[in-house]
Design a protein around this motif. Structure first.
Motif, PDB file in Angstrom:
ATOM      1  N   GLY A   1       9.043  25.861 -22.614  1.00  0.00           N
ATOM      2  CA  GLY A   1       9.719  26.528 -21.505  1.00  0.00           C
ATOM      3  C   GLY A   1      10.203  25.556 -20.447  1.00  0.00           C
ATOM      4  O   GLY A   1       9.485  24.633 -20.068  1.00  0.00           O
TER       5      GLY A   1
ATOM      6  N   LEU B   1       1.860  25.619 -22.352  1.00  0.00           N
ATOM      7  CA  LEU B   1       2.682  26.834 -22.378  1.00  0.00           C
ATOM      8  C   LEU B   1       3.180  27.103 -20.962  1.00  0.00           C
ATOM      9  O   LEU B   1       2.403  27.488 -20.086  1.00  0.00           O
ATOM     10  CB  LEU B   1       1.870  28.022 -22.883  1.00  0.00           C
ATOM     11  CG  LEU B   1       1.304  27.892 -24.307  1.00  0.00           C
ATOM     12  CD1 LEU B   1       0.425  29.097 -24.637  1.00  0.00           C
ATOM     13  CD2 LEU B   1       2.422  27.754 -25.329  1.00  0.00           C
TER      14      LEU B   1
ATOM     15  N   THR C   1       5.518  29.308 -20.299  1.00  0.00           N
ATOM     16  CA  THR C   1       6.372  30.370 -20.837  1.00  0.00           C
ATOM     17  C   THR C   1       6.692  31.466 -19.827  1.00  0.00           C
ATOM     18  O   THR C   1       7.472  32.367 -20.136  1.00  0.00           O
ATOM     19  CB  THR C   1       5.679  30.993 -22.073  1.00  0.00           C
ATOM     20  OG1 THR C   1       4.274  31.078 -21.824  1.00  0.00           O
ATOM     21  CG2 THR C   1       5.887  30.158 -23.299  1.00  0.00           C
TER      22      THR C   1
ATOM     23  N   SER D   1       5.105  36.605 -23.699  1.00  0.00           N
ATOM     24  CA  SER D   1       5.802  35.439 -24.253  1.00  0.00           C
ATOM     25  C   SER D   1       4.853  34.524 -25.017  1.00  0.00           C
ATOM     26  O   SER D   1       5.265  33.839 -25.949  1.00  0.00           O
ATOM     27  CB  SER D   1       6.491  34.654 -23.134  1.00  0.00           C
ATOM     28  OG  SER D   1       7.545  35.425 -22.640  1.00  0.00           O
TER      29      SER D   1
END
Ligand code: NA7
Length: 557
Positions: free
Chosen positions: A25, A150, A152, A398
């Motif tokens: 991300g 992550l 995200t 996500s």
């Protein structure tokens, strides 16, 4: 790095397809994580599903999209030059400006060269022998990384409702969280909006100005307070710029939610009705999210909460001409603030327009979407364009889309089947070297997201630096630490009114999702201190292991 220092992390920099860290991300979290890792001399690759940076501000381009935290505060603090030079135009900058800011940051810190756009991370598998992750992306490639972060986002997985017949609708269909990049013009069209959360409430007044007819389908009324948005004056900008050090410090350490504001000293019931009216009135006039901080017990005491809720319900009755419509718009099924309150510009007044109709789909649920409209409660409503403002699979959505496999091949989705479990919202036991930025179990969505993002990124970066300096290459939350953190998160939430609402904080907006209060409600200041203490005690509650001698030798050669 001195030659004598163990260098177990940066061994990967030199090999193609191998990185110290893969970041998933390129929103505000991913960008800052990359910047910090670069500063440590670590190699990192960011994979981003969108075609550019910005995360939630890349996707949420619906009319009226703005952040509900003021721009001078919803901005990075890690670079004083950046915060001094960027010119926010309004109290709440519109989405295009926030996206321009994200792009400016990417350019200013030269981040793009390590970001691969248009690429989804589909799978991440932990290799217990090599103690690293193999990460497979939507372009069919696999890379290896010692760590995965992550980044995200909490509100990044737009939720398409499963209405019967939706695919057969012949007009235009938009989701607020997946808005087209080209301008959408509703002039002269009959438009339907389903959903009256923040996205609906921000977009409805603007769509109403364009559309020939707007029909709003409301299932649950939400509390909204006026934004009182306005251009920022030079004096306002200068005040922040001159005082940023102290403002940011207070937001991080002293404010429950990372927003610099006046803190209440009293409970609502300690004052007379007249005094309360005056205080609520002043906050209402000031506008913005801090309305629910008028008193210190609004989130805790239902009787206190009712006084704030009644105040807003009275304002709705005052603004909306038709008493029947006003009644429908008055929320009555949850305490104020137990769902994120909305911050609007002319939302309630929009229902006074002759071209706007409100339909109660709690009383008359939507039965099906028809080729040219929809049927609810046996009645057909015709329209040319349909806007779904139906929200997100928040906080875990996500992450759940990625096939993440930790120790023993166990998937994160299996582990989280009954609700997310983390230690500090940063890591989940059984998934070594996998960090989550603003994960469930951290203040995240209850706070100014940028404050929480920066705190997590800094904590993770400092942790990786510590591991490198200590010759460690593997880190994992312990089961005991995680269990006691999950208990603590639940316990703190239980003392508040938050669990009383069917909110996306509770996962209640997604059929079948476990009903668990996901963010940590203890406040960003308290939480930061807990995280700092954990680090100061040698990352208490995390198991860390030394790199195998052979790896150390290879790394330092
Ligand atoms: P929200 O706040 O989750 O709002 C979604 C809205 O859509 C809400 O009014 C829902 O009603 C409604 N909804 C969802 N599914 C349906 C169906 N099937 N039928 C009728 N109505 C439905 O999402 P937003 O995008 O507005 O905002 C998310 C956050 O982004 C916000 O809190 C800010 O922090 C920024 P319900 O309440 O479920 O009855």
């Amino acid at each position: 790095m001195p030659a004598s220092q163990p260098n177990t992390l940066s061994k990967r920099a030199s090999k193609a397809g191998e990185y110290d860290v893969v970041i998933v991300g390129a929103g505000f979290a991913g960008m800052y994580m990359l910047h910090r890792l670069r500063g440590l001399g670590l190699s990192a690759r960011v994979f981003e599903q969108g075609s550019d940076v910005g995360g939630t501000w890349y996707w949420n381009r619906y009319p009226g999209a703005r952040c509900d935290v003021e721009s001078m505060q919803y901005s990075y603090s890690f670079s004083d030059e950046l915060q001094q030079e960027w010119e926010w135009s309004e109290r709440y900058a519109p989405q295009p400006e926030i996206l321009r800011y994200a792009n400016h940051v990417a350019d200013r810190f030269d981040l793009r060269s390590d970001i691969q756009f248009d690429t989804r991370v589909e799978r991440a598998v932990f290799d217990e022998r090599a103690r690293d992750w193999s990460v497979t992306t939507s372009d069919g490639k696999t890379v290896r990384a010692q760590f995965v972060v992550l980044a995200t986002g909490c509100l990044s997985n737009a939720r398409m409702p499963d209405f019967k017949g939706l695919a057969d609708f012949t007009g235009e269909v938009y989701h607020t969280g997946h808005w087209p990049h080209e301008p959408v013009d509703f002039t002269g069209k009959r438009v339907a909006v389903i959903g009256t959360g923040s996205s609906g409430i921000q977009s409805i007044p603007i769509i109403a100005e364009q559309a020939s007819q707007l029909t709003v389908f409301q299932r649950t009324a939400n509390f909204s307070v006026p934004a009182r948005n306005a251009p920022l004056s030079a004096e306002e900008r200068d005040f922040f710029r001159a005082n940023y050090d102290e403002i940011r410090r207070m937001a991080r350490e002293e404010m429950r939610n990372g927003i610099y504001q006046e803190l209440p000293e009293k409970g609502a019931l300690e004052e007379t009705p007249e005094q309360r009216q005056a205080r609520y009135g002043a906050r209402w006039e000031k506008g913005g999210l801090t309305f629910t901080a008028t008193y210190n017990n609004i989130a805790l005491d239902k009787a206190a909460n009712d006084t704030a809720a009644d105040f807003v319900r009275d304002r709705i009755a005052e603004i909306v001409d038709d008493p029947e419509v006003a009644k429908l718009l008055q929320p009555n099924d949850h305490p104020i603030g137990s769902k994120r309150i909305c911050v609007d510009t002319d939302y309630y007044a929009t229902y006074n327009r002759p071209n706007v109709t409100l339909v109660d789909v709690k009383a008359d649920p939507i039965e099906e979407i028809l080729p040219n409209g929809l049927k609810a409660g046996g009645k057909v409503h015709a329209f040319d364009a349909l806007v779904l403002a139906t929200g997100f699979d928040a906080m875990t959505g996500s992450v759940a889309k990625i096939d993440i496999r930790g120790r023993g091949g166990r998937t994160l989705n299996e582990k989280w089947a009954a609700g997310p479990r983390t230690y500090l919202g940063l890591m989940s036991e059984g998934f070594p070297n996998l960090f989550i930025i603003t994960g469930p179990g951290s203040p995240s969505v209850l706070s100014n997201m940028i404050v929480s993002i920066e705190q997590h990124v800094d904590w993770i970066a400092d942790c990786l630096d510590y591991m490198r300096a200590s010759g460690l290459d593997c880190m994992e939350a312990s089961r005991a630490a995680e269990d006691s953190w999950v208990d603590h998160v639940n316990e703190v939430a239980r003392d508040t009114l938050f669990p009383q609402a069917n909110s996306w904080y509770m996962g209640a907006n997604i059929p079948g999702k476990p009903r668990i209060f996901m963010p940590y409600i203890g406040g960003v200041g308290v939480y930061r201190q807990i995280c700092n203490d954990v680090a100061a005690k040698g990352y208490e509650g995390f198991a860390m292991s030394e790199a195998a001698p052979v790896q150390r030798a290879a790394a330092s050669s």
